[in-house]
Design a protein around this motif. Structure first.
Motif, short mmCIF file in Angstrom:
data_model
loop_
_atom_site.label_atom_id
_atom_site.label_comp_id
_atom_site.label_asym_id
_atom_site.label_seq_id
_atom_site.Cartn_x
_atom_site.Cartn_y
_atom_site.Cartn_z
N VAL A 225 -6.05 8.84 47.61
CA VAL A 225 -5.27 10.12 47.55
C VAL A 225 -6.27 11.03 47.29
CG1 VAL A 225 -3.57 11.33 46.01
CG2 VAL A 225 -3.34 8.76 46.28
N PHE A 226 -6.40 11.96 48.33
CA PHE A 226 -7.23 13.13 48.22
C PHE A 226 -6.25 14.29 47.73
CE2 PHE A 226 -9.15 10.79 51.63
CZ PHE A 226 -10.38 10.86 51.15
N THR A 227 -6.53 15.25 46.45
CA THR A 227 -6.01 16.47 46.22
C THR A 227 -6.72 17.63 46.40
OG1 THR A 227 -4.60 14.87 44.73
CG2 THR A 227 -4.32 17.26 44.42
N THR A 228 -6.20 18.52 47.29
CA THR A 228 -7.21 19.64 47.58
C THR A 228 -6.46 21.05 48.24
OG1 THR A 228 -9.23 20.35 48.51
CG2 THR A 228 -8.07 18.83 49.65
N ASN A 229 -6.75 21.90 47.86
CA ASN A 229 -6.35 23.24 48.63
C ASN A 229 -4.71 23.11 48.54
OD1 ASN A 229 -6.58 25.56 50.19
ND2 ASN A 229 -6.33 24.71 52.11
N GLY A 230 -3.90 22.73 47.60
CA GLY A 230 -2.61 22.82 47.36
C GLY A 230 -1.84 21.64 48.04
N TYR A 231 -2.80 20.70 48.69
CA TYR A 231 -1.96 19.39 49.16
C TYR A 231 -2.52 18.25 48.61
CZ TYR A 231 -0.84 22.61 53.43
OH TYR A 231 -0.53 23.61 54.20
N THR A 232 -1.68 17.37 48.92
CA THR A 232 -2.03 15.82 48.34
C THR A 232 -1.75 14.90 49.66
OG1 THR A 232 -1.08 16.26 46.34
CG2 THR A 232 -1.19 14.04 46.96
N ILE A 233 -2.95 14.31 49.81
CA ILE A 233 -2.95 13.34 51.24
C ILE A 233 -2.94 11.81 50.48
CG2 ILE A 233 -4.10 12.70 53.16
CD1 ILE A 233 -5.25 15.31 53.49
N MET A 234 -2.12 11.25 50.73
CA MET A 234 -1.87 9.76 50.38
C MET A 234 -2.39 8.77 51.77
SD MET A 234 -0.13 6.67 50.66
CE MET A 234 1.38 7.61 51.18
N SER A 235 -2.95 7.97 51.54
CA SER A 235 -3.18 7.11 52.79
C SER A 235 -3.46 5.32 52.37
CB SER A 235 -4.65 7.58 53.49
OG SER A 235 -4.62 6.51 54.64
N ARG A 236 -2.85 4.69 53.07
CA ARG A 236 -3.25 3.17 52.81
C ARG A 236 -4.61 2.90 53.44
NH1 ARG A 236 1.38 0.09 52.21
NH2 ARG A 236 3.27 1.07 52.82
N LEU A 237 -5.29 2.09 52.82
CA LEU A 237 -6.64 1.89 53.17
C LEU A 237 -6.64 0.72 54.30
CD1 LEU A 237 -8.28 1.74 49.91
CD2 LEU A 237 -8.31 3.54 51.40
N ILE A 238 -7.67 0.58 55.16
CA ILE A 238 -7.94 -0.59 56.17
C ILE A 238 -8.39 -1.71 55.24
CG2 ILE A 238 -8.96 -1.24 58.22
CD1 ILE A 238 -9.13 1.78 58.83
N GLU A 239 -7.81 -2.86 55.53
CA GLU A 239 -8.33 -4.10 55.09
C GLU A 239 -9.29 -4.84 55.82
OE1 GLU A 239 -5.10 -6.25 53.56
OE2 GLU A 239 -4.08 -4.94 52.55
N GLY A 240 -10.22 -5.43 55.38
CA GLY A 240 -11.21 -6.35 56.09
C GLY A 240 -12.67 -6.01 56.07
N GLU A 241 -13.41 -6.79 56.50
CA GLU A 241 -14.95 -6.97 56.25
C GLU A 241 -15.51 -5.78 57.03
OE1 GLU A 241 -17.07 -8.68 54.18
OE2 GLU A 241 -15.24 -8.80 52.95
N PHE A 242 -16.42 -5.02 56.26
CA PHE A 242 -17.11 -4.11 56.93
C PHE A 242 -18.37 -4.77 56.95
CE2 PHE A 242 -19.32 -0.06 57.83
CZ PHE A 242 -18.36 0.88 58.28
N LEU A 243 -19.15 -4.36 58.17
CA LEU A 243 -20.42 -4.94 58.67
C LEU A 243 -21.44 -4.52 57.49
CD1 LEU A 243 -22.38 -5.74 60.99
CD2 LEU A 243 -23.03 -3.53 61.16
N ASN A 244 -22.14 -5.44 57.09
CA ASN A 244 -23.37 -5.02 56.14
C ASN A 244 -24.45 -4.43 56.83
OD1 ASN A 244 -25.63 -5.42 54.32
ND2 ASN A 244 -25.75 -7.48 54.35
N TYR A 245 -24.31 -3.05 56.44
CA TYR A 245 -24.90 -2.26 57.22
C TYR A 245 -26.29 -2.01 56.97
CZ TYR A 245 -24.17 0.82 53.41
OH TYR A 245 -24.17 1.41 51.92
#
Length: 372
Positions: A225-245
């Motif tokens: 959840v991002f809260t900024t500039n009078g807005y709240t943005i809620m987002s589901r996350l992506i599940e899964g394995e990210f590369l070992n960068y």
């Protein structure tokens, strides 16, 4: 259908509609999700856009004459309000289930959808993670998001990895051909790794306010959840394995070159004139102490161009590049000068700012056809 009646400043309402509409899909399987949910109570109006993956809400001042809630088609509402004369806009529901939208002498009637059909945003239970200035959030996203994968072969790579550690925030984006990493020191006591969809971050960029405005980030394993500039943005996350960068970043380096970014970009853009989506031949670039030579040949023609590096140490090297991947790295760096580190014609090429540890970019070379 509940009654509802309010008046609101046109500019304020138009900006709020615009902001929350960023979460709305035009062709949703659920018609009510093509609308904006409006709830008027007290002295304020709350607007919500939601597509079951991301929700954006904001609350603005308004004069509530009759409290209530409704859902109105987003695109139509936005177009109507933005074209109203300046001053107050009035919205009310009539007994026929229509919303009457008026401003000055203009008056529209559009169908209202039932607010009880609008799905509730999930209770994310996200925990406070950190608060950082807008300028930092903007820079970190803008310098990395270009490298996010567009295709869904590995869903985790269609988002950005946020590595949140005590005192540090790192953003990582990659698509199998290039990698972008940026790290900044921040005040934070949590330790969590999350993958945020690129779409969420692109919409966040459009909503961010002034450089010193705070951006509050709350997160858990499922939501951010991002809260900024009078807005709240809620987002589901992506599940899964990210590369070992960290494992793919080259540790060795046989050649260091410092280049002027604008000169290199101009040279690459000229060479790219004979490259098209159909004719994607690589650029053949030779890095030598006195000059960097860029060659390319496609059925459209042949080009040879060169410029002098600012500085070079190590072996002369010839490497093949996808023109767009190299151009993107130079452009999004926003640097005047860049350090390029190479370890061989088939090893990932590292691009860094000349001073400081602002970011790390990697670009994979292209194997020439005659090299098997």
């Amino acid at each position: 259908m509940t009654s509802l009646k309010f008046t609101c400043d046109k500019a304020l309402l138009s900006a709020a509609i615009d902001g929350v509409s960023r979460a709305i899909t035009n062709r949703s399987a659920i018609p009510v999700l093509e609308g904006i949910y409006l709830k008027a109570e007290g002295f304020q109006l709350t607007l919500t856009g939601y597509d079951m993956e991301m929700g954006i809400t904001t609350t603005i001042e308004c004069n509530v004459l009759v409290p209530g809630e409704t859902v109105l088609e987003a695109k139509l509402l936005g177009s109507m309000v933005s074209r109203m004369p300046s001053g107050d806009v009035r919205i009310e529901l009539n007994n026929e289930g229509m919303a009457v939208i008026s401003g000055g002498v203009a008056e529209f009637e559009i169908p209202a959808m039932n607010a009880s059909d609008y799905p509730s945003l999930p209770n994310t239970a996200a925990e406070n993670t950190m608060t950082i200035p807008t300028s930092m959030m903007r820079e970190m996203i803008e310098k990395t998001i270009y490298a996010v994968a567009v295709e869904d072969k590995k869903p985790a790579h269609t988002g950005e990895l946020f590595v949140i550690e005590p005192g540090s925030l790192t953003l990582v984006a990659l698509d199998g051909y290039r990698l972008a990493i940026i790290q900044r020191d921040v005040e934070c006591k949590r330790d969590i790794r999350i993958i945020i969809p690129a779409k969420t971050l692109q919409e966040l960029l459009k909503i961010l306010g002034g450089p010193d405005d705070p951006v509050k980030i709350d997160a858990n394993r499922r939501y951010v959840v991002f809260t900024t500039n009078g807005y709240t943005i809620m987002s589901r996350l992506i599940e899964g394995e990210f590369l070992n960068y960290e494992s793919v970043i080259p540790r060795e380096c046989r050649t260091h070159v410092v280049v002027d970014c604008k000169t290199f970009i101009d040279t690459l853009e000229r060479a790219s004139l004979i490259i098209t989506d159909r004719l994607k031949n690589p650029l053949r670039i030779t890095f030598a102490p006195s000059k960097i030579t860029v060659r390319c040949q496609t059925p459209l023609g042949k080009v040879v161009d060169e410029f002098a590096p600012d500085k070079m140490e190590g072996d002369t090297m010839e490497i093949g590049f996808n023109n767009r991947y190299l151009l993107d790295a130079l452009r999004y760096s926003k640097c005047d000068k860049m350090l390029i580190e190479m370890n061989g014609p088939l090893s990932p090429v590292k691009l860094l700012p000349v001073e400081g540890n602002g970011f790390i970019y990697l670009v994979l070379p292209v194997r020439f056809k005659n090299e098997g």
